[in-house]
Design a protein around this motif. Structure first.
Motif, PDB file in Angstrom:
ATOM      1  N   PRO A  80       0.420  -1.055   0.507  1.00  0.00           N
ATOM      2  CA  PRO A  80       0.216  -0.362  -0.266  1.00  0.00           C
ATOM      3  C   PRO A  80       0.952   1.234   0.115  1.00  0.00           C
ATOM      4  N   PHE A  81       2.141   1.055   0.154  1.00  0.00           N
ATOM      5  CA  PHE A  81       3.056   2.829   0.501  1.00  0.00           C
ATOM      6  C   PHE A  81       3.622   2.599  -0.925  1.00  0.00           C
ATOM      7  N   ALA A 259       2.647  10.497  -1.940  1.00  0.00           N
ATOM      8  CA  ALA A 259       1.714  10.592  -2.180  1.00  0.00           C
ATOM      9  C   ALA A 259       1.839  10.038  -0.496  1.00  0.00           C
ATOM     10  N   VAL A 260       1.202   9.029  -0.149  1.00  0.00           N
ATOM     11  CA  VAL A 260       1.971   8.249   1.569  1.00  0.00           C
ATOM     12  C   VAL A 260       2.194   9.053   2.236  1.00  0.00           C
ATOM     13  N   GLN A 261       3.350   8.511   1.889  1.00  0.00           N
ATOM     14  CA  GLN A 261       4.999   9.408   2.368  1.00  0.00           C
ATOM     15  C   GLN A 261       4.214  10.467   3.134  1.00  0.00           C
ATOM     16  N   VAL A 262       4.209  11.125   1.912  1.00  0.00           N
ATOM     17  CA  VAL A 262       3.764  12.746   1.726  1.00  0.00           C
ATOM     18  C   VAL A 262       3.321  13.237   3.101  1.00  0.00           C
ATOM     19  N   LEU A 263       1.860  12.537   2.857  1.00  0.00           N
ATOM     20  CA  LEU A 263       0.550  12.619   4.498  1.00  0.00           C
ATOM     21  C   LEU A 263       1.318  12.515   5.139  1.00  0.00           C
ATOM     22  N   LEU A 264       1.625  10.696   5.904  1.00  0.00           N
ATOM     23  CA  LEU A 264       2.348  10.548   6.916  1.00  0.00           C
ATOM     24  C   LEU A 264       3.504  11.392   7.687  1.00  0.00           C
ATOM     25  N   VAL A 265       4.317  12.160   7.022  1.00  0.00           N
ATOM     26  CA  VAL A 265       5.328  13.818   7.299  1.00  0.00           C
ATOM     27  C   VAL A 265       3.983  14.748   7.713  1.00  0.00           C
TER      28      VAL A 265
END
Length: 282
Positions: A80-81, A259-265
């Motif tokens: 999913p990442f 996008a997922v990593q940016v959201l988590l950051v």
């Protein structure tokens, strides 16, 4: 040249990129004898033969057992990442691994991710552990509570910084030792594991955390911590590995950008700012 590579370590095969192989070489986790493969190879080759510009062709000696390459239609990968699946029509059949194709094969240095992961952990866990410890001491040992939290720390910012960075050491050692991650590492996409993806264990994690506390955070002493952080940043960028991770049986890997990593950051930074603001109100 394709960026999709596979290498063998510990009797198992793992996916990587060219930059990832360079990072592993710098960390001493692979060498010129390590078997590697990419699309177009009939069989596994020693890294020194496949990439002489990285390892030096003269140092490569083929290992005695290089298995032939099977070519499945597709690697078993759904993460999913990652924004896309990995199609491997000509990739070797990889054994089932905890870290195989899970999107955490990036070993290139990311000093700012690691910095903010550490700051989130220190801020959140020092606040929570400090409140818990203060509540317990206020109940069972009021005199000791007053001595520590009023006489010793109180308005002394230097003492507070030293205390705050120290009390998170056991918490982070337990989290990284057992799970390979922590709150800050999760949001920043940082993971610490053995080569086969297993956690490094609590004893090793304690030793690593104390090394970070002394060599990376300068005991939390104001001004000193600035010098140690700059030095650690430069070493990580230059050597590809932090001083406390050099020549160790573990590796730091990162969740790929997306996008997922940016959201988590963003989520992690919001939590950090909220907890920091709460601390200022105390």
């Amino acid at each position: 040249m394709s960026e999709n590579w596979f290498y063998q370590a510990g009797g198992k095969a793992r996916a990587s990129t060219l930059d990832g192989l360079i990072g592993l070489m710098r960390n001493g986790l692979i060498d010129s004898h390590t078997p590697v493969w990419q699309e177009g190879f009939a069989n596994w080759k020693p890294l020194g033969e496949a990439l002489p510009e990285i390892a030096g062709s003269g140092a490569a000696v083929p290992p005695p057992h290089m298995p032939p390459v099977d070519r499945p239609a597709r690697l078993p990968h759904e993460d999913p990442f990652r924004s896309e699946s990995v199609t491997a029509a000509a990739s070797p059949a990889l054994p089932k691994l905890a870290v195989e194709d899970d999107g955490w094969q990036d070993t290139s240095p990311h000093p700012w991710r690691r910095y903010f992961a550490r700051m989130i952990d220190i801020t959140v866990f020092s606040a929570s552990v400090g409140l818990l410890l203060g509540s317990v001491l206020a109940t069972v040992a009021p005199a000791l509570h007053e001595k520590i939290f009023y006489d010793m720390i109180g308005d002394n910012r230097a003492a507070d910084a030293i205390f705050s960075t120290l009390i998170v050491v056991p918490v982070l050692a337990l989290l990284t030792g057992l799970f390979g991650t922590s709150l800050g590492k999760f949001f920043m996409g940082v993971r610490l594991t053995l080569l086969d993806g297993r956690p490094i264990g609590v004893p090793a994690a304690f030793g690593r955390e104390f090394s970070v506390y002394f060599r990376g955070l300068g005991l939390g002493i104001p001004l000193v911590v600035l010098l140690t952080l700059v030095s650690s940043h430069n070493r990580l960028k230059t050597d590809g590995v932090a001083p406390w991770d050099r020549d160790r049986p573990w590796v730091v890997t990162y969740r790929p950008d997306g996008a997922v990593q940016v959201l988590l950051v963003i989520t992690g930074l919001v939590i950090w700012a909220a907890v920091f603001g709460f601390i200022l109100t105390l």
